[in-house]
Design an enzyme around this catalytic site. Structure first.
Site, PDB file in Angstrom:
ATOM      1  N   GLN A   6       0.856  -1.186   0.000  1.00 14.05           N
ATOM      2  CA  GLN A   6       0.000   0.000   0.000  1.00 14.05           C
ATOM      3  C   GLN A   6       0.892   1.237   0.000  1.00 14.05           C
ATOM      4  O   GLN A   6       1.739   1.384   0.890  1.00 14.05           O
ATOM      5  CB  GLN A   6      -0.905   0.025   1.237  1.00 14.05           C
ATOM      6  CG  GLN A   6      -1.791   1.259   1.323  1.00 14.05           C
ATOM      7  CD  GLN A   6      -2.381   1.483   2.706  1.00 14.05           C
ATOM      8  OE1 GLN A   6      -2.435   2.608   3.192  1.00 14.05           O
ATOM      9  NE2 GLN A   6      -2.828   0.419   3.376  1.00 14.05           N
ATOM     10  N   ASN A  27      -3.308   4.438  -0.664  1.00 19.59           N
ATOM     11  CA  ASN A  27      -3.964   4.912   0.550  1.00 19.59           C
ATOM     12  C   ASN A  27      -4.891   6.077   0.225  1.00 19.59           C
ATOM     13  O   ASN A  27      -4.424   7.150  -0.167  1.00 19.59           O
ATOM     14  CB  ASN A  27      -2.916   5.329   1.585  1.00 19.59           C
ATOM     15  CG  ASN A  27      -3.525   5.811   2.872  1.00 19.59           C
ATOM     16  OD1 ASN A  27      -3.721   7.007   3.051  1.00 19.59           O
ATOM     17  ND2 ASN A  27      -3.827   4.896   3.766  1.00 19.59           N
ATOM     18  N   ASP A  28      -6.195   5.860   0.313  1.00 18.56           N
ATOM     19  CA  ASP A  28      -7.239   6.881   0.252  1.00 18.56           C
ATOM     20  C   ASP A  28      -7.492   7.484  -1.127  1.00 18.56           C
ATOM     21  O   ASP A  28      -8.638   7.632  -1.543  1.00 18.56           O
ATOM     22  CB  ASP A  28      -6.923   7.995   1.264  1.00 18.56           C
ATOM     23  CG  ASP A  28      -8.016   9.056   1.303  1.00 18.56           C
ATOM     24  OD1 ASP A  28      -9.177   8.709   1.051  1.00 18.56           O
ATOM     25  OD2 ASP A  28      -7.698  10.224   1.607  1.00 18.56           O
ATOM     26  N   SER A  52     -10.238   0.388   7.166  1.00 17.59           N
ATOM     27  CA  SER A  52      -9.729   0.274   8.540  1.00 17.59           C
ATOM     28  C   SER A  52     -10.895   0.209   9.521  1.00 17.59           C
ATOM     29  O   SER A  52     -11.826   1.013   9.436  1.00 17.59           O
ATOM     30  CB  SER A  52      -8.855   1.480   8.888  1.00 17.59           C
ATOM     31  OG  SER A  52      -7.695   1.500   8.099  1.00 17.59           O
ATOM     32  N   LYS A  63       2.354   7.759  12.182  1.00 15.79           N
ATOM     33  CA  LYS A  63       1.548   8.978  12.300  1.00 15.79           C
ATOM     34  C   LYS A  63       0.079   8.732  11.971  1.00 15.79           C
ATOM     35  O   LYS A  63      -0.792   9.467  12.419  1.00 15.79           O
ATOM     36  CB  LYS A  63       2.116  10.080  11.411  1.00 15.79           C
ATOM     37  CG  LYS A  63       2.135   9.772   9.923  1.00 15.79           C
ATOM     38  CD  LYS A  63       2.810  10.912   9.165  1.00 15.79           C
ATOM     39  CE  LYS A  63       2.890  10.631   7.677  1.00 15.79           C
ATOM     40  NZ  LYS A  63       3.588  11.709   6.944  1.00 15.79           N
ATOM     41  N   GLY A  83       2.027  -1.678  15.905  1.00 13.60           N
ATOM     42  CA  GLY A  83       2.943  -2.174  16.934  1.00 13.60           C
ATOM     43  C   GLY A  83       3.342  -3.623  16.770  1.00 13.60           C
ATOM     44  O   GLY A  83       3.743  -4.272  17.740  1.00 13.60           O
ATOM     45  N   MET A 117      23.049 -11.842  37.085  1.00 14.55           N
ATOM     46  CA  MET A 117      21.907 -11.037  37.493  1.00 14.55           C
ATOM     47  C   MET A 117      21.969  -9.611  36.951  1.00 14.55           C
ATOM     48  O   MET A 117      21.583  -8.662  37.615  1.00 14.55           O
ATOM     49  CB  MET A 117      21.828 -11.001  39.020  1.00 14.55           C
ATOM     50  CG  MET A 117      21.116 -12.141  39.689  1.00 14.55           C
ATOM     51  SD  MET A 117      21.331 -13.804  39.183  1.00 14.55           S
ATOM     52  CE  MET A 117      20.001 -14.563  40.129  1.00 14.55           C
ATOM     53  N   LYS A 150       5.171 -18.695  33.830  1.00 15.66           N
ATOM     54  CA  LYS A 150       5.008 -19.475  35.053  1.00 15.66           C
ATOM     55  C   LYS A 150       4.370 -18.597  36.129  1.00 15.66           C
ATOM     56  O   LYS A 150       4.792 -17.446  36.334  1.00 15.66           O
ATOM     57  CB  LYS A 150       6.386 -19.979  35.512  1.00 15.66           C
ATOM     58  CG  LYS A 150       6.415 -20.627  36.884  1.00 15.66           C
ATOM     59  CD  LYS A 150       6.972 -19.654  37.901  1.00 15.66           C
ATOM     60  CE  LYS A 150       6.558 -20.054  39.300  1.00 15.66           C
ATOM     61  NZ  LYS A 150       6.585 -18.917  40.242  1.00 15.66           N
ATOM     62  N   CYS A 179       9.803 -18.277  42.933  1.00 18.44           N
ATOM     63  CA  CYS A 179      10.797 -17.606  42.084  1.00 18.44           C
ATOM     64  C   CYS A 179      11.936 -18.555  41.734  1.00 18.44           C
ATOM     65  O   CYS A 179      12.448 -18.539  40.606  1.00 18.44           O
ATOM     66  CB  CYS A 179      11.326 -16.367  42.785  1.00 18.44           C
ATOM     67  SG  CYS A 179      10.049 -15.132  43.129  1.00 18.44           S
TER      68      CYS A 179
END
Length: 536
Positions: free
Chosen positions: A41, A73-74, A112, A141, A173, A294, A368, A446
């Site tokens: 797209q 797009n659009d 969408s 954006k 995301g 650690m 866990k 733990c």
């Protein structure tokens, strides 16, 4: 003419503003097509019409070489000018019915949607596909600032779309660590409808190696889609050994083997854990033959990741979130087992929000927790939480709960308690060792997470050493992770049984010291003799 057949599996949305310095747009585009992009797209929000048409035309020329359709797009005018396959519109763009009247009957129109009601209108108005999202927070954006709906929100929309058979892609995301979870967790609960693909912007466009980025995404997508087309439940993001004996005896043999592997190979187990149990967890790691580290600083954990055998993230005190984010991503990148222990996740809004943020950045191999913690992740209210403890009886059907959650999350689920339940979404194991004194010392849960990480590292090393044939070579972690999780649980609980029976144990203090001794002294033979497991 009929509408073109569209493969929505890896849908690239362009964004020239996101290109890395010095990277040419058309070079990046062609590399992404070589890597497996199936649909493009062209998005040019801030470009004048003449430049938009020029970019769209050149984009189409590149895509035509690979037989990949182009959407715009659009802009209907740009679509018509360059002869694109169709357009994608948002809720505030040109109304779908008007767009349909202006475009050729063969044109593809995508819409969408963020809610089930919008999906119903998309069906009514004849959308050819829908884009669902944003699933997670994104810096794009077009999507920035919009409320993310999560995989569960995507699943609700897929439920609405099921009967219409309109394909859907998710956007927002999405990156390799959370992609397997997205596919698993978004499956519509009743119809079992699932995503046709994903739409990606920055993960490909911003990459210096878009071919590699595209290929990595496509492998995970194809693996999931193959599992669905074969009418199987989707497998989690670890491999299952072909021909492995899934009997009690077979599991115990594998656990015994992993105990030997850990002592021989001494894997480095990276632990970002709460400060209440750092010393105990490190000592437990050493007792079974592995080596603890650690580190918590983001720069440290990134450099360490290639060398570690496995990663444990225990957010009991949530003081090192940035390190957790970086370490988890790097563990995924380096295909190292990642064990997540979401301590008291249901106790506060902060813990729930932190858990969601972490799980949107990386994919755990094993999750866990106790009944309250696993219940919170599963959305169950059967068991309440008080601090780090569960309150009330356990679930009516714990086996069904862990199996369902394992499928949704694409991870091994370990539910600890009087009996422990472990599932990869297909097999459910019940382990019934352990002693009540475990509940009277700090950090026993733990330490169990620590040992699960240790033996998952052993499972990965065992696979690498023997070069056995595994299904799903594109998956994030290789090795028998179900057996690794079981080994961690059994070593902890069998050692507790042996320790509690010692004559010198008179209460929690002496039991703690004896437990460490028995973790050190436990042999595969004793474990196999004393282990109490069932396959449910």
């Amino acid at each position: 003419m009929s509408k073109p057949d569209i493969d929505y599996s890896l849908y690239l949305v362009t964004g020239r503003e996101l290109l890395p310095p010095g990277k040419d747009y058309y070079e990046s585009l062609e590399e992404s097509l070589k890597g497996g992009v199936t649909l493009v797209q062209v998005r040019e929000k801030d470009t004048d019409t003449g430049e938009f048409i020029e970019v769209a035309q050149k984009t189409k020329e590149v895509c035509d070489k690979y037989g990949v359709p182009v959407l715009i797009n659009d802009r209907i005018d740009v679509c018509l000018a360059v002869g694109a396959a169709g357009i994608h519109i948002g809720q505030t763009d040109t109304p779908l019915l008007i767009a349909r009247s202006l475009l050729p009957p063969t044109a593809i129109i995508g819409l969408s949607v963020t809610t089930p009601d919008q999906a119903r209108l998309a069906i009514e108005h004849g959308a050819d596909y829908v884009g669902i999202g944003p699933v997670w927070y994104t810096t794009s954006k077009d999507l920035k600032g919009k409320l993310s709906i999560g995989p569960e929100g995507a699943g609700a929309i897929l439920e609405v779309l099921a009967e219409s058979r309109i394909p859907a892609v998710a956007i927002g995301g999405i990156h390799p660590p959370n992609l397997p979870f997205l596919f698993h967790a978004s499956i519509a609960p009743d119809s079992r409808n699932y995503l046709a693909g994903i739409a990606v912007i920055s993960d490909i466009v911003s990459s210096l190696t878009p071919e590699t980025a595209s290929r990595g995404l496509k492998q995970v997508i194809d693996s999931f889609l193959r599992s669905r087309s074969a009418t199987k439940q989707p497998k989690a993001v670890f491999a299952t050994e072909v021909g492995q004996s899934r009997t009690v005896e077979g599991f115990l043999d594998t656990v015994a083997e992993l105990m030997v592997v850990v002592k021989k190979e001494t894997p480095l187990i990276h632990q970002i854990t709460n400060n209440v149990v750092i010393n105990d967890s490190a000592n437990a790691t050493l007792a079974v033959g592995a080596s603890p580290i650690m580190a918590t600083h983001p720069k440290d954990v990134k450099d360490l990741s290639p060398a570690i055998g496995a990663l444990l993230i225990n957010f009991g005190t949530i003081s090192d979130k940035e390190g957790m984010l970086v370490a988890g991503r790097q563990a995924n990148v380096n295909r190292k087992p990642l064990v997540f222990d979401p301590v008291a996740v249901g106790g506060t809004a902060h813990r729930r929000d932190t858990s969601k943020e972490l799980l949107s950045h990386w994919q755990p191999t094993v999750i866990k927790g106790n009944a309250a913690e696993i219940g919170a992740l599963a959305g169950s209210s059967e068991v309440a939480t008080r601090g780090v403890d569960s309150v009330g009886s356990s679930f009516k059907d714990p086996a069904a709960l862990v199996k369902s959650l394992a499928r949704r999350r694409g991870a091994i689920i370990v539910l600890t308690g009087e009996s422990d339940y472990i599932s990869d979404g297909e097999t459910v194991l019940k382990a019934s060792n352990g002693h009540s004194l475990l509940g009277h010392i700090t950090g026993s849960g733990c330490m169990t997470g620590t040992l699960i990480a240790t033996f998952c590292a052993g499972a990965r090393l065992s696979h690498l050493a023997t070069k056995q044939v595994f299904e799903g070579e594109s998956m994030l972690v290789q090795g028998d992770m179900l057996a690794g999780a079981l080994a961690g649980v059994l070593v902890m609980t069998v050692a507790a049984d042996v320790a509690a029976a010692r004559e010198d144990v008179r209460g929690p203090g002496t039991f703690r010291a004896a437990l460490l001794d028995e973790l050190y002294n436990l042999t595969p033979e004793v474990l196999k003799q004393r282990a109490k497991i069932e396959i449910l």
